[in-house]
Write a protein that holds these residues in place. Structure first.
Motif, PDB file in Angstrom:
ATOM      1  N   MET A 121       0.857  -1.186   0.000  1.00 28.67           N
ATOM      2  CA  MET A 121       0.000   0.000   0.000  1.00 28.67           C
ATOM      3  C   MET A 121       0.892   1.235   0.000  1.00 28.67           C
ATOM      4  O   MET A 121       1.901   1.275   0.700  1.00 28.67           O
ATOM      5  CB  MET A 121      -0.915  -0.017   1.226  1.00 28.67           C
ATOM      6  CG  MET A 121      -1.883  -1.194   1.254  1.00 28.67           C
ATOM      7  SD  MET A 121      -2.419  -1.637   2.926  1.00 28.67           S
ATOM      8  CE  MET A 121      -0.918  -2.380   3.589  1.00 28.67           C
ATOM      9  N   LYS A 122       0.507   2.224  -0.762  1.00 27.07           N
ATOM     10  CA  LYS A 122       1.401   3.358  -0.992  1.00 27.07           C
ATOM     11  C   LYS A 122       0.610   4.658  -1.038  1.00 27.07           C
ATOM     12  O   LYS A 122      -0.500   4.703  -1.576  1.00 27.07           O
ATOM     13  CB  LYS A 122       2.151   3.154  -2.317  1.00 27.07           C
ATOM     14  CG  LYS A 122       3.021   4.329  -2.767  1.00 27.07           C
ATOM     15  CD  LYS A 122       3.642   4.035  -4.118  1.00 27.07           C
ATOM     16  CE  LYS A 122       4.422   5.220  -4.668  1.00 27.07           C
ATOM     17  NZ  LYS A 122       5.002   4.950  -5.995  1.00 27.07           N
ATOM     18  N   GLU A 123       1.195   5.685  -0.470  1.00 27.64           N
ATOM     19  CA  GLU A 123       0.676   7.048  -0.616  1.00 27.64           C
ATOM     20  C   GLU A 123       1.800   7.951  -1.107  1.00 27.64           C
ATOM     21  O   GLU A 123       2.979   7.707  -0.812  1.00 27.64           O
ATOM     22  CB  GLU A 123       0.145   7.580   0.718  1.00 27.64           C
ATOM     23  CG  GLU A 123      -1.066   6.849   1.244  1.00 27.64           C
ATOM     24  CD  GLU A 123      -1.455   7.262   2.643  1.00 27.64           C
ATOM     25  OE1 GLU A 123      -2.475   6.745   3.135  1.00 27.64           O
ATOM     26  OE2 GLU A 123      -0.752   8.109   3.255  1.00 27.64           O
TER      27      GLU A 123
ATOM     28  N   GLU B  19      11.325  14.007  -6.261  1.00 29.14           N
ATOM     29  CA  GLU B  19      11.505  15.421  -6.593  1.00 29.14           C
ATOM     30  C   GLU B  19      10.319  16.233  -6.083  1.00 29.14           C
ATOM     31  O   GLU B  19       9.318  15.692  -5.625  1.00 29.14           O
ATOM     32  CB  GLU B  19      11.612  15.609  -8.111  1.00 29.14           C
ATOM     33  CG  GLU B  19      12.646  14.741  -8.796  1.00 29.14           C
ATOM     34  CD  GLU B  19      12.037  13.727  -9.745  1.00 29.14           C
ATOM     35  OE1 GLU B  19      11.954  14.007 -10.942  1.00 29.14           O
ATOM     36  OE2 GLU B  19      11.646  12.648  -9.278  1.00 29.14           O
ATOM     37  N   ASN B  20      10.427  17.551  -6.181  1.00 31.07           N
ATOM     38  CA  ASN B  20       9.314  18.486  -5.946  1.00 31.07           C
ATOM     39  C   ASN B  20       8.701  18.359  -4.548  1.00 31.07           C
ATOM     40  O   ASN B  20       7.478  18.474  -4.383  1.00 31.07           O
ATOM     41  CB  ASN B  20       8.221  18.295  -7.008  1.00 31.07           C
ATOM     42  CG  ASN B  20       8.750  18.447  -8.414  1.00 31.07           C
ATOM     43  OD1 ASN B  20       9.553  19.341  -8.685  1.00 31.07           O
ATOM     44  ND2 ASN B  20       8.331  17.573  -9.306  1.00 31.07           N
ATOM     45  N   ASN B  21       9.544  18.127  -3.563  1.00 29.34           N
ATOM     46  CA  ASN B  21       9.094  18.040  -2.169  1.00 29.34           C
ATOM     47  C   ASN B  21       8.085  16.916  -1.933  1.00 29.34           C
ATOM     48  O   ASN B  21       7.282  16.977  -0.995  1.00 29.34           O
ATOM     49  CB  ASN B  21       8.491  19.380  -1.709  1.00 29.34           C
ATOM     50  CG  ASN B  21       9.499  20.512  -1.749  1.00 29.34           C
ATOM     51  OD1 ASN B  21      10.656  20.337  -1.376  1.00 29.34           O
ATOM     52  ND2 ASN B  21       9.063  21.659  -2.245  1.00 29.34           N
ATOM     53  N   GLN B  22       8.123  15.902  -2.753  1.00 24.77           N
ATOM     54  CA  GLN B  22       7.224  14.772  -2.604  1.00 24.77           C
ATOM     55  C   GLN B  22       7.967  13.558  -2.058  1.00 24.77           C
ATOM     56  O   GLN B  22       9.154  13.368  -2.316  1.00 24.77           O
ATOM     57  CB  GLN B  22       6.566  14.407  -3.939  1.00 24.77           C
ATOM     58  CG  GLN B  22       5.603  15.462  -4.453  1.00 24.77           C
ATOM     59  CD  GLN B  22       4.893  15.025  -5.711  1.00 24.77           C
ATOM     60  OE1 GLN B  22       5.142  13.953  -6.259  1.00 24.77           O
ATOM     61  NE2 GLN B  22       3.992  15.864  -6.198  1.00 24.77           N
ATOM     62  N   ILE B  23       7.221  12.736  -1.309  1.00 18.76           N
ATOM     63  CA  ILE B  23       7.754  11.452  -0.866  1.00 18.76           C
ATOM     64  C   ILE B  23       6.764  10.349  -1.223  1.00 18.76           C
ATOM     65  O   ILE B  23       5.551  10.576  -1.275  1.00 18.76           O
ATOM     66  CB  ILE B  23       8.046  11.419   0.654  1.00 18.76           C
ATOM     67  CG1 ILE B  23       6.752  11.561   1.467  1.00 18.76           C
ATOM     68  CG2 ILE B  23       9.078  12.465   1.038  1.00 18.76           C
ATOM     69  CD1 ILE B  23       6.911  11.230   2.932  1.00 18.76           C
ATOM     70  N   ALA B  24       7.285   9.167  -1.460  1.00 17.89           N
ATOM     71  CA  ALA B  24       6.472   7.955  -1.581  1.00 17.89           C
ATOM     72  C   ALA B  24       6.630   7.201  -0.276  1.00 17.89           C
ATOM     73  O   ALA B  24       7.750   6.917   0.158  1.00 17.89           O
ATOM     74  CB  ALA B  24       6.952   7.110  -2.754  1.00 17.89           C
ATOM     75  N   ILE B  25       5.506   6.889   0.358  1.00 18.63           N
ATOM     76  CA  ILE B  25       5.531   6.184   1.630  1.00 18.63           C
ATOM     77  C   ILE B  25       4.595   4.996   1.544  1.00 18.63           C
ATOM     78  O   ILE B  25       3.482   5.099   1.007  1.00 18.63           O
ATOM     79  CB  ILE B  25       5.145   7.125   2.793  1.00 18.63           C
ATOM     80  CG1 ILE B  25       5.191   6.386   4.128  1.00 18.63           C
ATOM     81  CG2 ILE B  25       3.783   7.786   2.571  1.00 18.63           C
ATOM     82  CD1 ILE B  25       5.072   7.316   5.331  1.00 18.63           C
TER      83      ILE B  25
ATOM     84  N   GLY C 232      -2.750   4.106  -3.412  1.00 21.35           N
ATOM     85  CA  GLY C 232      -3.001   2.915  -4.223  1.00 21.35           C
ATOM     86  C   GLY C 232      -2.489   1.676  -3.523  1.00 21.35           C
ATOM     87  O   GLY C 232      -1.846   1.751  -2.467  1.00 21.35           O
ATOM     88  N   ALA C 233      -2.778   0.528  -4.101  1.00 27.48           N
ATOM     89  CA  ALA C 233      -2.347  -0.743  -3.522  1.00 27.48           C
ATOM     90  C   ALA C 233      -2.241  -1.789  -4.614  1.00 27.48           C
ATOM     91  O   ALA C 233      -2.943  -1.724  -5.630  1.00 27.48           O
ATOM     92  CB  ALA C 233      -3.325  -1.212  -2.450  1.00 27.48           C
ATOM     93  N   ARG C 234      -1.372  -2.756  -4.391  1.00 24.71           N
ATOM     94  CA  ARG C 234      -1.242  -3.881  -5.312  1.00 24.71           C
ATOM     95  C   ARG C 234      -0.537  -5.032  -4.598  1.00 24.71           C
ATOM     96  O   ARG C 234       0.176  -4.830  -3.613  1.00 24.71           O
ATOM     97  CB  ARG C 234      -0.449  -3.505  -6.564  1.00 24.71           C
ATOM     98  CG  ARG C 234       0.967  -3.070  -6.303  1.00 24.71           C
ATOM     99  CD  ARG C 234       1.832  -3.150  -7.546  1.00 24.71           C
ATOM    100  NE  ARG C 234       2.107  -4.533  -7.924  1.00 24.71           N
ATOM    101  CZ  ARG C 234       2.891  -4.881  -8.946  1.00 24.71           C
ATOM    102  NH1 ARG C 234       3.436  -3.947  -9.704  1.00 24.71           N
ATOM    103  NH2 ARG C 234       3.129  -6.132  -9.213  1.00 24.71           N
TER     104      ARG C 234
END
Length: 549
Positions: A214-216, A252-258, A299-301
């Motif tokens: 699961m990811k945000e 990039e662009n002050n974003q993170i994937a968590i 999302g999720a997979r």
């Protein structure tokens, strides 16, 4: 029942799925022989719409496919600059030093990417080479010519939502035939599942194992953002309830994937993977990072985790399984995109050689040999015991024993031989009477969110005027068997709130399927303890529309 008559089109190779393996195979075929006709089918509304991955990309596959990808403008801009492993407790943390880690665990030279955007770019490259790409075209059936797979049916619309029979606006779709068919459907592909069963491709292999990822994506305070920083955690909140771990990648662009990955061989049917993910974000390490930020996607997979010993035979007459469809993920590295691309290259080379030799529809034995003896096989054999150690003996044994085994494998040695997976993830599910329900904190709407609110950030949509693509073999089992024996875990293992048990005063409970919420993770097809749910493709274009995952 009336006979459905369909038009057909013939190609040299038909590819199902525009993920990294499907796109790599299409590009490689055209590189080798521009005159061969290649059709690539994508069930999502566009290429990339259904792609979700962490992701840290090992560029080895891309280097082999397009050595000048940097000059070509690939959307791969963020090299890994800092890499850390942390074991979490409820409020504390302990960092594992990098120096004892086996060399293969290093992310030096890798890139933090959106695989959805990488696939969109690869699609442009493929189309520039003459590959035909049909998006919004779900491949719903296999076409056979005798004993060989000769194509697929795609583009069928308009079945009655109640009866499943052709309705007044029915469109039968087309038979898209190929000398070879590549199935690149990702984890637990619906057509691949049929092929594996028909040709008994898993005979003698271990059961495939899976995780739920699961990811945000969050936009965070610029002062806290460290582009290129990678953090992986283990331990809390899962502890002894389940295997798994988290990832935090600074894009990039002050974003993170968590995100959080939960191994689906957990026993406690009361475990709620989605709520474990939401609880994880309240750990001080994470909460401090997210404070003042905002979530912009979810999302999720499912992820294939069986590794080397669970890879089925990958070829049958006329058909080949590629990438995650074959289970080519390196679990401790949490990487599969590089092997997916390498498998696409190998399948393409085998098919082109066969067609040039005048063959059609046979088994591409050279593809199987290349995968098992080449770079993919070497990558997966080195880590083959990490997941079984974790499954059988827990996290500490996996860290110590798996780490030792990976070090030994660097020199061609092993401490354990090849350990086996004994049961499927569904078979691991325990009885409700043997476990206690888990009390999860209510989401606060700031760091953590309820499931349905979050699903809106996957931009999922399905046409409701179609039969549910989630099919029950026996509609009575959820209430008659799963509810009393397992507390019906579908209510909890689904990360999109598709399944509900509705209880109304004075009435018997009933099982409800909200298929419109489905993000196509396929966890239900994997984890249902009665193996009563079959995931099939909905009408083309339905499902999530991931913008940047």
């Amino acid at each position: 029942m009336s006979v459905i008559v369909r038009e057909s089109m013939d190609y040299d190779v038909v590819i199902v799925g525009a993920g990294p393996s499907g796109l790599a195979s299409a590009i490689r075929i055209k590189q080798l022989d521009p005159d061969l006709s290649v059709l690539l089918l994508e069930k999502g509304s566009e290429v990339g719409a259904h792609i979700l991955s962490g992701a840290i990309l090992d560029p080895v596959g891309l280097n082999a496919l397009l050595p000048d990808w940097k000059e070509m403008g690939a959307p791969i801009k963020t090299p890994v600059k800092s890499d850390s492993f942390v074991v979490l407790g409820p409020a504390g943390k302990m960092r594992i030093p990098n120096w004892p880690m086996p060399p293969l665990m290093s992310n030096h030279g890798n890139y933090i990417v959106s695989m959805a955007n990488v696939c969109r770019w690869l699609a442009q490259v493929a189309e520039g080479l003459g590959v035909e790409i049909f998006s919004g075209m779900a491949a719903s059936e296999l076409v056979f010519d005798g004993d060989r797979v000769a194509g697929v049916v795609a583009g069928e619309f308009g079945r009655d939502p109640e009866t499943g029979e052709p309705g007044p606006a029915y469109e039968p779709g087309m038979e898209l035939r190929g000398k070879y068919v590549f199935l690149c459907e990702g984890v637990r592909g619906s057509l691949a599942k049929q092929v594996i069963a028909k040709y008994d491709l898993s005979k003698g292999k271990c059961p495939q194992k899976f995780g739920l990822g699961m990811k945000e994506i969050w936009e965070i305070d610029p002062e806290k953002h460290r582009e290129g920083t990678v953090t992986h955690t283990m331990g809390w909140p899962l502890g002894g309830n389940a295997g798994g771990g988290s990832f935090i990648y600074h894009l990039e662009n002050n974003q993170i994937a968590i995100g959080l990955v939960v191994h689906l061989n957990y026993e406690n049917p009361y475990l709620y993977p989605y709520m474990e993910f939401q609880r994880f974000k309240h750990h001080p390490l994470v909460a401090d990072l997210l404070k003042g930020g905002k979530r912009i996607a979810y999302g999720a997979r499912a992820i294939s985790e069986g590794g080397w010993q669970s890879i089925p035979k990958m070829v049958a007459p006329g058909v080949a399984l590629l990438g995650c469809t074959a289970g080519l993920v390196n679990v401790p590295r949490i990487k599969g995109n590089h092997n997916a691309m390498l498998s696409g290259i190998a399948a393409a080379e085998a098919a082109v050689a066969a067609i040039k030799a005048g063959r059609s529809g046979d088994e591409l034995a050279d593809y199987e040999i290349t995968v098992r003896t080449g770079a993919i096989g070497k990558d997966l054999k080195k880590v083959r015991n990490v997941k079984p150690l974790w499954s059988h003996y827990g996290l500490t044994a996996s860290l110590l024993g798996g780490g030792l085994d990976m070090w030994l494998n660097t020199f061609g040695l092993t401490a354990f031989g090849t350990l086996r997976h004994k049961k499927s993830d569904a078979q691991h599910t325990g009885k409700a009477k043997d476990f206690k329900p888990i009390d999860y904190p209510k989401p606060d709407g700031v760091l953590s969110f309820d499931r349905l609110t979050n699903v809106a950030y996957s931009f999922t949509n399905h046409d409701e005027a179609q039969p549910a693509h989630l099919r029950l073999t026996d509609p009575t089992i959820p209430i008659r068997v799963n509810l009393p024996e397992y507390a019906e875990p579908a209510q909890r293992y689904c990360p999109a709130g598709v399944y509900e048990v509705i209880s109304e005063e004075g009435k018997e409970p009933r099982f409800q399927i909200n298929f419109q919420n489905c993000v196509h993770c396929k966890t239900c097809d994997i984890k249902d303890p009665s193996q009563n749910i079959t995931w099939t493709t909905p009408q083309g274009g339905g499902g999530p529309n991931y913008p940047n995952m």
